[in-house]
Design an enzyme around this catalytic site. Structure first.
Site, PDB file in Angstrom:
ATOM      1  N   HIS A 146     -17.109  13.867  17.132  1.00  0.00           N
ATOM      2  CA  HIS A 146     -17.951  13.690  15.953  1.00  0.00           C
ATOM      3  C   HIS A 146     -19.058  12.671  16.183  1.00  0.00           C
ATOM      4  CE1 HIS A 146     -18.663  12.306  11.661  1.00  0.00           C
ATOM      5  NE2 HIS A 146     -18.783  13.612  11.544  1.00  0.00           N
ATOM      6  N   TYR A 177     -30.420  13.476   3.803  1.00  0.00           N
ATOM      7  CA  TYR A 177     -29.325  12.520   3.950  1.00  0.00           C
ATOM      8  C   TYR A 177     -29.888  11.169   4.418  1.00  0.00           C
ATOM      9  CZ  TYR A 177     -26.114  16.580   4.135  1.00  0.00           C
ATOM     10  OH  TYR A 177     -25.402  17.725   3.865  1.00  0.00           O
TER      11      TYR A 177
END
Length: 680
Positions: free
Chosen positions: A437, A470
Site C-alpha cells: 500500500h 483528495y
C-alpha cells in the site's frame, strides 16, 4: 487487550463508520453549498453505504457463520449483535436520506431544476415519457416472464431491476443495460431544466407493458453482494498466472451471496417475504425506501445542463497551483538545493509528472522504481514509465492487483507496462499475503561515477483524478541517506522480504507499529510536557489506542484529526480526557496521514500512507517517511493546525462517539477554503 472495551473509552468500528457516513449525509444540509454539490453528498453517502455492505457487512456475516461466539475487542459485541445494530442504524439512515434528498430536490426546484417523480408529471410531459418508453426504452431493456420465483435469474451486484408480481401466479423482471441513460430530459434551456429518472419512466408504464396480464405489484429492487474474497481464495494467488486468478475472482465476486436487498416502490409484506426467501437474505437486511437506489442521474444532469447554469449550482472552478519555482531547470537539479513539497489538491501533480517525464530522456538516469496501488484510467504516469522502458531505461514497477474495486484497471496497466519492457512485480504474490500500500517513486541516477537517488514519497495514490479531489502530501527529496533506505526497502518488497529494519524510514508490517508505540511511550515519559499530533483517515488499532490512553492519563496533550472511523473515544474522564479528536468533511476528501511527536527542536514528523488500523500496521506493506527540511515541516504542520481549527466544516468527536459542531469564536475558519485562497 482482548477486552479493551471494558476500559470505557472505545467504540465499535462499524458503528463509528456509520456515524461518519451520517456526517457526510448531513453535509448536504449546509445552506452555503451550491445545490448540485449538496446532492453530491447524498450520492457520496449512498456510494459509501454500498461499499460498507459489500465489504464490512459481508465480512461480519461470514464471521457470524464460522465464529459466532467471537467478540469485538473494542465493543464486546458478537458478530450477530453488530449486524443487528448496523441494520437498525442503517434503517434510520435510509429514512434520513429520504428527508434530505427531498429537501435538496426542493432546493434545486427553486433554482429551476426539476427532477420529477411520476406523480408530478403534467399530461404533456407524460405523453413525452410514453413516447420515449415506447420508441426507445422497449428496444433497450430485457424482459423476462416467470411462472414462479424459481426462474428468477442471477442478479449482478448492485444492479437495479424492475420487478412485477402479475396475476395467475406469474412474475416479470426487467433488466436495464449499463449504457441506458439514467435521466430523461423533458425540457432544458437557459431558464431551467425538467427531467425524470429513467427507472421511473419504466415504472410509470409498467402496467401497459404487461398486458394481457394485470400487474398486482411493481417495484424497483437491487441486491448488494459480498465483495470480499472467500476463505481459501488467497491460496489461488500462488498459481502461475497471478493476473488470471485475480480476474477469475472478479468474475466470482458478481455471484457472491447477497448481503442487502433494497426495494423502491409499494411492496406488500407477502411479496417482500417472497423476495427475502428467494435471495436467502436475513429480513433485517431488507430496506425499503422512497429515495433513488442509484445516483448516476446526477452525473448525467451535470453533463446536459447549460454551462452557465452548471456554474451557479456547483463549486467555483479551482485550478491547483503549478509550483512554478523550478520551471527553468530540471526537477532533480532543483531538488539538490531544496526539497519539493506538493499539497494536493491545492498544488498540482506537475512536480512528480515532470520528474518522471524528465527521467525518460535524462542520460544520467539508470533506473526508475515505483509502487502502484491505484491509477486513473487515463494516466501520464504509466505512459512516462512505458516511454522510459522503451527508451532503454530499467523500469521496475510493483503493482498491487488487489486494490479493492481497482483490480481490473491495475491488470490492464500491468499488461501495458509489461509490453513496453517494464519489469513488473505483484503485491500479495506470496504466502505472507501482505498488500503493498506504500507510495514511493525513485529515480536512480549516475553522477560522477556514483549512484544517486531522487526519491518521491506520498500519502496518497498516483491517481491524477483523485489528486484533484483528495488532500495529500507528496515530497520529492535528493537526501541520499533517505534515498538509500527507500532503495533497500523497494528491493526487499520486490523479493517478498517484509521484515527488515531501516535506519530512517518506518516500514510495516514490522517496524512501523513498534516505532509509533515507542514514540507515544517517549512522549508519555514527559508527562504534561508531552505532545502528540496525528492526522489519519481511520483509527482502530487496539494497541495504539491503549498507548494513547496511557499517554493521556500521564498528561500528554494529544490532538488528532480523524476523517472517518475512530474507535477511540476522546474526553473520557481519567482515561482520554487529554485527547481531542476533530473531523473535517468538506469540498475535498481529507486523505493525508501525518504523525508528529514532541515539540520544538526535538519534534519528530513523519508522512505516511498508513492509517492507525490493524490492517495497515500489521497486514500491509506501508512506509512512514521522516520529514527533515524545516520549511517542509512548517508547511505541513501549519496545514494540520488549520484543519484542526476548522469551525465551519470541522466537528469535534465527543465521549459518546457523536460529532458535535464547534462553537464559532471570532472569525469562521474553513480550512480547505483558506488553503485554496492561499494558493491563488
Amino acid at each position: 487487550m482482548k477486552e479493551l472495551y471494558k476500559k470505557g473509552y472505545t467504540q465499535n468500528r462499524e458503528l463509528s463508520w456509520l456515524r461518519f457516513n451520517e456526517r457526510c449525509l448531513e453535509e448536504a444540509l449546509d445552506e452555503s453549498l451550491p445545490e448540485l454539490e449538496a446532492m453530491n453528498f447524498v450520492k457520496i453517502f449512498s456510494g459509501n453505504l454500498d461499499e460498507f455492505f459489500m465489504v464490512r457487512v459481508g465480512s461480519l456475516m461470514d464471521l457470524d457463520r464460522v465464529a459466532p461466539e467471537s467478540r469485538d475487542p473494542l465493543s464486546g459485541m458478537s458478530p450477530s449483535r453488530q449486524l443487528k445494530q448496523i441494520c437498525k442504524n442503517t434503517r434510520y439512515l435510509y429514512y434520513k436520506r429520504e428527508q434530505i434528498y427531498e429537501k435538496v430536490r426542493k432546493n434545486l426546484r427553486e433554482k429551476g431544476i426539476w427532477i420529477k417523480n411520476n406523480e408530478e408529471l403534467t399530461d404533456p410531459e407524460r405523453e413525452v415519457c410514453f413516447a420515449y418508453f415506447r420508441d426507445v426504452l422497449l428496444k433497450q431493456v430485457s424482459i423476462r416472464f416467470l411462472s414462479g420465483m424459481d426462474g428468477l435469474p442471477e442478479l449482478k451486484n448492485n444492479q437495479t431491476v424492475l420487478m412485477g408480481k402479475l396475476d395467475e401466479g406469474y412474475y416479470s423482471i426487467v433488466s436495464f443495460p449499463e449504457e441506458m441513460p439514467a435521466l430523461l430530459a423533458l425540457e432544458n434551456g437557459s431558464t431551467g431544466f425538467i427531467g425524470i429518472r429513467t427507472p421511473d419512466v419504466l415504472m410509470e408504464f409498467f402496467d401497459k407493458w404487461m398486458l394481457p396480464f394485470q400487474a398486482k405489484e411493481k417495484l424497483l429492487l437491487r441486491i448488494t453482494r459480498n465483495a470480499e474474497f472467500r476463505e481459501g481464495e488467497e491460496d489461488e494467488l500462488l498459481k502461475a498466472d497471478f493476473r488470471s486468478q485475480i480476474q477469475k475472482m472478479l468474475r466470482e465476486r458478481s455471484t457472491q451471496p447477497p448481503v442487502r436487498l433494497e426495494i423502491r416502490g409499494d411492496c406488500t409484506d407477502s411479496f417482500r417475504t417472497e423476495l427475502i426467501a428467494k435471495f436467502k437474505i436475513p429480513k433485517k437486511h431488507c430496506f425499503t425506501t422512497t429515495a433513488p437506489l442509484e445516483y448516476g442521474f446526477l452525473d448525467e444532469l451535470k453533463e446536459v445542463l447549460p454551462k452557465a447554469t452548471l456554474r451557479t449550482l456547483s463549486y467555483p472552478l479551482y485550478t491547483p497551483r503549478s509550483t512554478p519555482t523550478f520551471f527553468d531547470e530540471k526537477v532533480v537539479d532543483y531538488a539538490k538545493r531544496e526539497d519539493i513539497l506538493s499539497s494536493y489538491p491545492y498544488d498540482s501533480m506537475m512536480p512528480l509528472l515532470r520528474m518522471l517525464k524528465e527521467a525518460v530522456t535524462d542520460d544520467r538516469v539508470r533506473e526508475i522504481r515505483m509502487t502502484i496501488y491505484r491509477l486513473s484510467s487515463h494516466t501520464r504516469i504509466a505512459e512516462y514509465l512505458a516511454q522510459a522502458a522503451e527508451n532503454g531505461k530499467k523500469v521496475k514497477v510493483l503493482i498491487e492487483l488487489r486494490a479493492r474495486f481497482d483490480e481490473q484497471n491495475n491488470i490492464n496497466w500491468s499488461r501495458r507496462l509489461e509490453r513496453a519492457g517494464c519489469k513488473i512485480y505483484y503485491g500479495s504474490e506470496s504466502m505472507d499475503d501482505y498488500k503493498v500500500h506504500c507510495k514511493i517513486c525513485q529515480v536512480v541516477l549516475e553522477e560522477m561515477g556514483e549512484k544517486r537517488y531522487l526519491t518521491q514519497v506520498g500519502t496518497g495514490n498516483y491517481n491524477e483524478t483523485t489528486a484533484k479531489l483528495y488532500t495529500d502530501f507528496s515530497l520529492i527529496t535528493y537526501n541520499q541517506q533517505l534515498g538509500k533506505d527507500v532503495s533497500r526497502f523497494f528491493k526487499n518488497i520486490c523479493k517478498n522480504r517484509y521484515f527488515e529494519d531501516y535506519k530512517y524510514i518506518l516500514a510495516a508490517p514490522q517496524g512501523f507499529k513498534q516505532a509509533i508505540l515507542q514514540q507515544i511511550e517517549s512522549e508519555t515519559a514527559k508527562g504534561r510536557k508531552g505532545r502528540i499530533f496525528i492526522k489519519v483517515n481511520s483509527m482502530t488499532d487496539p494497541d495504539v489506542i491503549r498507548k494513547l490512553s496511557e499517554a493521556s492519563e500521564a498528561g500528554v496533550k494529544i490532538r488528532m484529526i480523524v476523517r472517518g472511523i475512530c474507535c477511540l473515544l476522546p474526553g473520557v474522564a481519567k482515561r482520554t480526557e487529554n485527547i481531542h479528536v476533530v473531523n473535517v468533511v468538506g469540498r475535498y476528501l481529507e486523505h493525508s496521514r501525518v504523525y508528529i511527536f514532541g515539540s520544538g527542536k526535538k519534534e519528530r514528523m513523519y508522512i505516511s500512507s498508513a492509517d492507525l488500523m490493524t490492517r495497515n500496521t500489521e497486514k500491509r506493506v506501508e512506509l512512514a517517511f521522516p520529514v527533515i527540511n524545516p520549511k517542509v515541516r512548517s508547511r505541513i504542520k501549519n496545514t494540520l493546525l488549520l484543519n484542526y481549527m476548522d469551525n465551519v466544516k470541522g466537528r469535534r468527536l465527543d465521549s459518546e462517539g457523536c460529532y458535535r459542531r464547534k462553537e464559532v469564536k471570532g472569525e469562521p475558519v474553513n480550512s480547505q477554503q483558506r488553503l485554496m485562497d492561499e494558493q491563488i
